[in-house]
Write a protein that holds these residues in place. Structure first.
Motif, mmCIF file in Angstrom:
data_model
loop_
_atom_site.group_PDB
_atom_site.id
_atom_site.type_symbol
_atom_site.label_atom_id
_atom_site.label_comp_id
_atom_site.label_asym_id
_atom_site.label_seq_id
_atom_site.Cartn_x
_atom_site.Cartn_y
_atom_site.Cartn_z
ATOM 1 N N LYS A 227 0.826 -1.208 0.000
ATOM 2 C CA LYS A 227 0.000 0.000 0.000
ATOM 3 C C LYS A 227 0.862 1.260 0.000
ATOM 4 N N LYS A 228 1.894 1.266 0.826
ATOM 5 C CA LYS A 228 2.771 2.433 0.907
ATOM 6 C C LYS A 228 3.462 2.694 -0.427
ATOM 7 N N GLU A 231 1.167 4.380 -2.929
ATOM 8 C CA GLU A 231 0.867 5.793 -2.696
ATOM 9 C C GLU A 231 1.695 6.692 -3.610
ATOM 10 N N ARG A 234 -0.005 7.042 -7.359
ATOM 11 C CA ARG A 234 -1.387 7.508 -7.533
ATOM 12 C C ARG A 234 -1.549 8.214 -8.870
ATOM 13 N N GLU A 290 -7.195 -2.158 1.800
ATOM 14 C CA GLU A 290 -6.637 -0.816 1.658
ATOM 15 C C GLU A 290 -5.783 -0.693 0.396
ATOM 16 N N GLU A 294 -6.337 1.984 -2.543
ATOM 17 C CA GLU A 294 -5.235 2.786 -3.073
ATOM 18 C C GLU A 294 -5.173 2.708 -4.599
#
Length: 454
Positions: A227-228, A231, A234, A290, A294
């Protein structure tokens, strides 16, 4: 060759993004413990497990201290007990007594779970298989660490619908016998199609007959890391998205490979596989759901969810297979409800239903996992849910599973607390229309035509 630089690179993932090695699972072959005398068999089982696994926890702790890599669980998987008890178990209670020995051995060596209280019945049940399955509710209610599974279908053999029907009843009985703990016994019972012999994750782990005398299998976990990484991507196109996941999965898997090699060396037991599965926890930020958000979904369950999960699963495998000498187990993305805060949020928002979860299992690595349903759900309805999931696995030549919890005394909208890594879950709505006549037919659903590949 793995060097210290690669470990240092993961420090941020460990400290800030919930990266951990979810489990070191030691597989132990118990076939040489079988025999006609129950007391002798139980003593052999206890002696062999405690001898081979005596240093497992210490080895895991040493690796954790030396490299700073959290190793959450140390576990054991054994040969399916329906095979070991075939000659000596004449009643269900005989099998329960073996479960109690497994539990004692697990406690004495310090592991948190022991898997393999299992039967492989993808074509038909032997008398021994059926006895073990009928013993499951009591076995799981009187033990703390024992986990159970049954493989009731495969692409090559079809689906044993007699076993499917029986397991619907067994799941309800297990829920009843553990009702004082929110029916948690059902969280230790998995029904499989195409179960792998080398899965390190509970509750479905067992030491398959294709395995050696003992083996080290490792399961890694890194949803928060993925997930990180996303980011930073995006708004990027799908090619960039795929590359980001793939590269991140490579780094995560290298950690698992290191731990597996070190554990193998310390214990002088062969390294088996690294399981690439992204296994979430109830911790905020450690969620497969999550990751899907994302990617651009409002909630898991929104239109596009199955496509997003398929992309994630594929790229995790593509990145991971290059990072380890042997990849196996389940390998992909888990979508348990109670163990994933994002999944819980999606259910409570009304975005995620049981039917949508079933669709998602067509492309994830397991199936319907850790789903709480009303305690008054009929056994035949549970069997119908199992049959649907087994069909997905059989036809699509993949592993699928059902770990469903009819929580005694609870209704739709109630919340159930399981604690620890098992988390908590909202009780989900189940389709109320009947399937009794279908389930009660008995017999076997034959294998699909594409299974004949000799």
């Amino acid at each position: 060759m793995i060097n210290l630089h690669e470990v240092i690179e993961t420090n941020k993932m460990i400290e800030q993004e919930n990266l951990d090695v979810r489990t070191i699972t030691l597989g132990i072959n118990l076939l040489d413990c079988a025999g006609p005398d129950l007391a002798v068999v139980k003593q052999k089982i206890y002696d062999k497990i405690t001898r081979i696994a005596k240093d497992l926890v210490a080895a895991g702790n040493k690796i954790q201290r030396e490299y700073g890599i959290p190793i959450v669980n140390k576990r054991i998987a054994v040969t399916p007990i329906a095979l070991i008890g075939a000659a000596c178990c004449k009643t269900a209670d005989d099998y329960v007594s073996i479960a109690e020995i497994l539990d004692k051995a697990a406690e004495d060596v310090g592991v948190n779970f022991i898997g393999g209280y299992s039967a492989i019945v993808s074509k038909a049940m032997t008398a021994s298989d059926e006895l073990l399955i009928r013993s499951i509710p009591k076995a799981l209610s009187v033990t703390q660490r024992v986990c159970s599974c049954a493989n009731v279908g495969s692409t090559r053999t079809g689906i044993d619908m007699n076993a499917v029907k029986l397991l619907g009843e067994i799941i309800l009985e297990t829920a009843k016998l553990t009702k004082d703990r929110d029916s948690i016994g059902c969280a230790k019972l998995v029904v499989f199609c195409n179960a792998p012999d080398d899965n390190p994750f509970m509750a479905g782990a067992f030491h398959g007959i294709s395995e050696g005398d003992a083996v080290i299998n490792v399961g890694v976990s890194g949803p928060g890391v993925v997930k990180k990484a996303l980011e930073a991507a995006r708004g990027a196109d799908f090619e960039t998205l795929c590359e980001t996941i793939k590269k991140t999965a490579f780094k995560i898997t290298r950690v698992g490979q290191l731990v597996a090699q070190e554990a193998s060396k310390l214990l002088n037991i062969p390294f088996g596989i690294v399981d690439l599965s992204l296994a979430p926890t109830p911790a905020v930020g450690d969620s497969v759901a999550e990751i899907l958000k994302e990617m651009g979904l409002e909630y898991a369950g929104a239109p596009g969810t199955t496509a997003a999960l398929a992309l994630l699963n594929d790229q995790v495998k593509k990145g991971g297979v290059m990072a380890s000498s042997f990849v196996g187990g389940l390998s992909g993305a888990f979508i348990p409800v109670s163990e994933d805060q994002g999944m819980i949020d999606a259910v409570e928002a009304g975005a995620l239903s049981l039917e949508k979860l079933e669709a998602m299992t067509c492309v994830c690595s397991v199936g319907l996992d850790m789903i709480a349903i009303p305690g008054d759900t009929k056994a035949t309805t549970i069997s119908g849910i199992i049959a649907d999931e087994m069909a997905i696995g059989m036809v699509n030549q993949k592993t699928t599973a059902v770990r469903i919890i009819p929580v005694y005394g609870k209704k739709v909208g109630d919340r159930v607390e399981f604690g620890g890594l098992l988390g908590h879950a909202p009780v989900m709505q189940v389709n109320g229309f009947g399937c009794d006549d279908f389930i009660n037919r008995g017999g076997r659903i034959p294998a699909p035509i594409h299974s004949f590949k000799n």
